[in-house]
Design an enzyme around this catalytic site. Structure first.
Site, PDB file in Angstrom:
ATOM      1  N   HIS A 103      57.076  35.924  39.302  1.00  0.00           N
ATOM      2  CA  HIS A 103      56.501  36.732  38.227  1.00  0.00           C
ATOM      3  C   HIS A 103      57.538  37.714  37.692  1.00  0.00           C
ATOM      4  CE1 HIS A 103      53.229  35.256  40.737  1.00  0.00           C
ATOM      5  NE2 HIS A 103      52.405  35.405  39.731  1.00  0.00           N
TER       6      HIS A 103
ATOM      7  N   HIS B  63      54.310  36.498  32.547  1.00  0.00           N
ATOM      8  CA  HIS B  63      53.632  37.012  33.751  1.00  0.00           C
ATOM      9  C   HIS B  63      54.008  36.241  35.007  1.00  0.00           C
ATOM     10  CE1 HIS B  63      50.498  38.485  36.439  1.00  0.00           C
ATOM     11  NE2 HIS B  63      50.313  37.215  36.770  1.00  0.00           N
TER      12      HIS B  63
ATOM     13  N   GLU C  87      32.252  49.517  51.700  1.00  0.00           N
ATOM     14  CA  GLU C  87      32.795  48.786  52.849  1.00  0.00           C
ATOM     15  C   GLU C  87      34.225  48.328  52.594  1.00  0.00           C
ATOM     16  OE1 GLU C  87      30.028  47.976  51.177  1.00  0.00           O
ATOM     17  OE2 GLU C  87      28.420  48.623  52.522  1.00  0.00           O
TER      18      GLU C  87
ATOM     19  N   HIS D 165      20.208  40.989  55.302  1.00  0.00           N
ATOM     20  CA  HIS D 165      20.899  41.877  56.237  1.00  0.00           C
ATOM     21  C   HIS D 165      21.193  41.202  57.578  1.00  0.00           C
ATOM     22  CE1 HIS D 165      19.741  44.750  53.230  1.00  0.00           C
ATOM     23  NE2 HIS D 165      20.147  45.781  53.914  1.00  0.00           N
TER      24      HIS D 165
END
Lengths: 668, 668
Positions: B39, B270, B417, B479
């Site tokens: 890149h 890119h 999280e 859950h």
């Protein structure tokens, strides 16, 4: 801040709505208490907002809960499920009698801990994992605009309403979702933020200082802030939001557990029963003298009137549809039934390529198959998480979905794997389309939360996951999947396809399209793969999950099992075992474990054979012992990958025909 | 927009910096071309910013790259790895001679496709998966503040600089990270956004309309916008950022592939080589007549002076440390060596509880063990993703980290999280602490991206994941983990512990703390579990991964293998098999597959035995065939869970002693 102030201003209407809201509060606290489990705080805090929304705005018909042009309601803060169940009981959903509320969170009841799509009528999506609801709703609101662009505002013209909590807005997925929604100007999306300043650990000030209004505004949203207990203010905000040319956030300042005199405003009301004493005190405090689970007729009648309004709206819509020239096209779209011509075209495609022995990467094969599919049906809607040229997910003439222009069929989801997966869930749930979207297999990690919900909800969402092994080469271990096949295969109700050539790729696309009750993952190579299929078959060998690709002449001495890009290695090894060592090796291609598991034991036995087995897959061994058995050998990865050209890596990690030959000779 | 304008203003200094930047451009385009992979666009676009940052600000010493008080540099846009490798060569890192750049992305080179921590000196963290770098940097910047709060600004006083791209800022994890950083006022964190308006699919306007400055401001950041090719403007912005009391975003408007006359500003630069013709044209355009991989002495000298400045800073710091009263304490912290007293205390803890036959949930057992650990050492830093009262991760007297106050040891990570996992990676990488953090096991899904990097980087990060099965009960299938153990066990270099009682829990905590070269996951129950260990042992049976918990008197007729909460079921089944059917059943507790896999074949054989085997685990079967073999039986989950009280669910899904007894009778 006191809701009674506002209520006094317009007594006739508001008095009734106050009672309607208190009915939600009472049902929520009583059901949680009876279950001795659940979350009363949110339903009590948002009862006023929900009452205004349902009593004055939402068009739903409990008698026909899947009416296509209904408004969608998504309880993104899914732990507040009693809000939804209370509403459903009050609105008169036939499957939600009071006994269901009494059985909240019990085995076999429809009133599961968190709302589950398919578990009770009118639950538009499964929520609970935070941030999923709002992100799924973006897909619904997008599907609505896309369907309206195709069939006209006369038959597609509805809103998607979301109740989200602080948790939903803290989760990263919410960023991906609101950025996409703001960019695409999804103005039929209206999100209520239950701005109660409380999360499980305590005040939200423990962990965030975010100015949410400024944040949503930065993402191109219309934003408003209201007292969530001031019903007229809430109604005015909804009116304003409905007129906006952008998606809307309405920050509703609320008291969690509103009504509980000693606990409201505290995290203690979030996820535990209030207790009998506080429940009694709440009854006094809100003026609700009725017994547990008892709703006075007047309140119930008020709620049932809402349902009548919805029924009338649905009937009016049905009349419009009946006389619409779009009727047939709309019904075909909403039925999402693929025309047989799709599969005819795919069969012809397979025949052509097996005859031409086309050698391409399976990602390229997927692009070519998609060209056929997308030409034969308008139902498919594609996209990629900013890897279009790598995933090869766009085909000629699809047209791009752009802000305010929803006629296209291709969505630039941006660098947002999780948001893409959730949006695809929403598109599938909304109906009218079959969504597929691409990223690198390794970044299934980023989309896991929403992919699991695709499976749990049984939605036909198709994940196109390319660059599926060390075969991607130079990008290195951060981009090379190792454990991802195990992660996906271990997920219930998800088909994971790893085709070996262009024929299997087309077969797997067909199987994915036909799997209307579950998501599929197509796991595709970056590198070119040869034609391994030997002749055209009308049946789909991949449909059995695994099949014998090469049977040796004599009795088998060893069976080589492989998937995807490693089938080529197994075939080469079998040829060398035969030519150089006189060993009879069968080759089994196993593109889909889940479908193989569903076959008869006899078929499985026939395919696996009784000779020793060697599995070859450039991934973790985890799970393969199921197929290779006690005396089998696995040839694959034992750790993370490395950065180098793909052929070097296969040699470096010893995933080669030579290694298979050597293992076979040792084994027999 | 032309960098030469600014450069002309201060010719002596800036002329040299222009050349220094062009050296980066040349090395990047040449290395990518030689590798035919990589890149070039980002390194060329950000060369000016990187040059100003390194030449004028960053304190690093290539001769001692792990000097604790160095500034941290994180290339969050990791695909631009040639920027980092070019810098390292120019700065004179001993392990980064020009030959390494010539071997970019080749097998065995240090110049991997994306920067990999541990692969070359001075790479502070592994990047590539977008958004990870910026989020890991938040942990580093937090660790710096926490360490400074303990040992004083005299010896802890450095910045964390990040270069992030559009992809990093679109990923959801960035939201979690910037919200946390803004909240905690981590003012030593300075992020450069490579604002080039280009992503892989094309202009970023295809997928986003986000006002990033407003977004970061909403999160409490100091924000600035500069022309990223105006070196004086960049320098001034860095000066301002360093003075801020908040984390800083500097939006650097750049041209991707800057310098390539025909391709700059296009997504074509890119992720692909520019090609020989464009590279030649670039040389002309930027006035760089030197051959490929050749850097003139004057330019190299200018870069090496930067290293000399860093060396001097390091030496000055060493003098300060030598005379500091904090020296010993600081060195102990940075060495992260746990005192033996921690393990003595844990041994005493185990002895006490086995004697008292303590019956608690393993999440509670973990809290109790943590009480012992956190009392015996200050190295541990805890937290939870807003589930403190459920994960039980806080212990007495830890103190909470708060905005501007970093003396505490407990972090309220919020409902984030993924951000928590990345921050823990950053804390561990920074040094001085051992981070642990909690959430529900099911939400490992949300943290997957960063957890994988914990494993790939071999960092001692400890995940406390409670509510580990259907045993969590009423919250239901969203859950309840099913596939999560398979997902984690399939991940290389990660220890997954599922202890069965309080003794095993303490053992697993000890093993996790001692596993300095890899992360650990503690998988813990919500429900109470009885004492199963029978006597105190100084050794840690869990350290073998699996061990025989109950050996029958006669020869084994069946071996029951279980983990965590299902060991209780296996023990009960063994007792009934003996008492009711006279069948001799052994029970194997298998808290850690990875450690068992590392034992000798003889030990494994001894534990598993030759009798038929039954595994019991309330999770997916995937992977268990490894241990039960061809004739084994698995008792566990075959689909998603359900919402009900835990005992009902165990009965409903038939994971009971009765089911094990029945299976054993069938098997033998």
């Amino acid at each position: 801040m006191n809701s009674q102030t506002a209520i006094r201003a317009v007594p006739e209407v508001a008095a009734s709505e106050k009672d309607m809201a208190n009915a939600i509060r009472a049902l929520a606290m009583d059901a949680v208490q009876k279950a001795n489990s659940g979350h009363p705080g949110m339903p009590m805090g948002m009862a006023d907002v929900a009452t205004v929304l349902f009593s004055r705005f939402i068009n739903i018909d409990p008698g026909k809960s899947d009416w296509p042009d209904r408004d969608r309601f998504v309880l993104s803060a899914g732990h507040g499920s009693m809000l939804q169940y209370a509403l459903h009981y009050l609105l008169g959903y036939a499957d939600m009698p009071i006994d269901q509320l009494k059985a909240f969170r019990q085995l076999g009841s429809r009133t599961a801990g968190h709302p589950e799509h398919g578990h009770a009528l009118g639950i538009e999506t499964t929520t609970g994992p935070l941030g999923q609801g709002i992100s799924t709703a973006v897909g619904m609101a997008l599907a609505e605009r896309m369907l309206a662009a195709r069939h006209g505002a006369d038959i597609v013209d509805h809103y998607t309403y979301v109740i989200a909590g602080d948790g939903c807005l803290q989760e990263g997925i919410s960023h991906e979702a609101i950025d996409l929604a703001g960019h695409l100007k999804l103005n039929r999306l209206i999100v209520f933020w239950d701005d109660n300043s409380i999360s499980i650990d305590g005040p939200t000030s423990l962990s965030t200082s975010m100015d949410q209004l400024a944040r949503f505004k930065a993402a191109g949203w219309n934003v408003q802030k209201v007292d969530g207990h001031d019903m007229e203010a809430v109604a005015a905000a909804i009116e304003t939001a409905r007129q906006s040319d952008r998606p809307s956030l309405i920050a509703c300042r609320t008291l969690i557990g509103k009504g509980a005199p000693n606990l409201q405003g505290s995290e203690k009301t979030h996820g535990a029963p209030l207790g009998d004493a506080e429940i009694a005190a709440t009854r006094d405090n809100i003026g609700w003298p009725h017994a547990s689970f008892e709703i006075p007729d007047a309140v119930l009648s008020a709620w049932r009137e809402v349902a009548v309004r919805g029924q009338a709206a649905r009937q009016a819509w049905e009349r419009r549809l009946a006389s619409s020239p779009q009727r047939l096209a709309f019904e075909q779209a909403i039925g999402a039934e693929l025309p047989g011509t799709v599969f005819d075209a795919l069969a012809a495609f397979r025949k052509t390529h097996v005859e031409q022995a086309t050698k391409v990467a399976t990602r390229k094969a997927s692009e070519m198959a998609l060209g056929v599919i997308n030409d034969a049906t308008d139902l498919t809607v594609g996209g990629s998480a900013d890897l279009t040229g790598s995933n090869l997910t766009i085909t000629k003439g699809m047209g791009t979905v752009a802000p305010g222009d929803y006629a296209g069929r291709y969505i630039h989801y941006g660098i947002r794997e999780h948001g893409m997966a959730a949006a695809m869930n929403g598109i599938a749930l909304h109906g009218g389309f079959i969504p597929y979207g691409g990223t690198f297999l390794c970044f299934a990690d980023y989309a896991r939360g929403a992919m699991r919900l695709s499976a749990l909800m049984g939605q036909r969402v198709i994940y196109v996951m390319t660059h599926d092994s060390i075969g991607l080469g130079e990008d290195g271990p951060t981009h090379q999947p190792i454990e991802h096949l195990a992660m996906l295969r271990a997920t219930p109700n998800l088909n994971v396809f790893r085709p070996a050539d262009i024929v299997e790729t087309a077969e797997c696309w067909e199987l994915a399209l036909k799997s209307a009750d579950r998501p599929s993952v197509l796991v595709l190579s970056r590198q070119n793969l040869p034609m391994l299929s030997q002749a055209h078959e009308d049946a789909l060998p991949s449909g059995c999950g695994a099949y014998v690709l090469r049977e040796p002449e004599g009795p088998r001495q060893v069976t080589l099992i492989a998937t995807g890009s490693e089938v080529e290695i197994a075939v080469a090894a079998a040829e060398r075992l035969h030519a150089e060592h006189g060993i009879a090796a069968a080759v089994v291609s196993m593109p889909c474990w889940e479908l193989f598991e569903e076959q008869s034991p006899a078929y499985r036995k026939e395919v696996l054979g009784t000779a020793p087995r060697i599995a070859v897959e450039a991934a973790a061994r985890h799970g393969w012992d199921r197929w290779i058995g006690d005396n089998g050998t696995f040839i694959g990865m034992t750790g993370f990958g490395a950065s180098a050209p793909a052929p070097d890596l296969y040699r470096h990690f010893n995933i080669t025909p030579e290694a298979v030959v050597e293992a076979a000779r040792k084994l027999i």
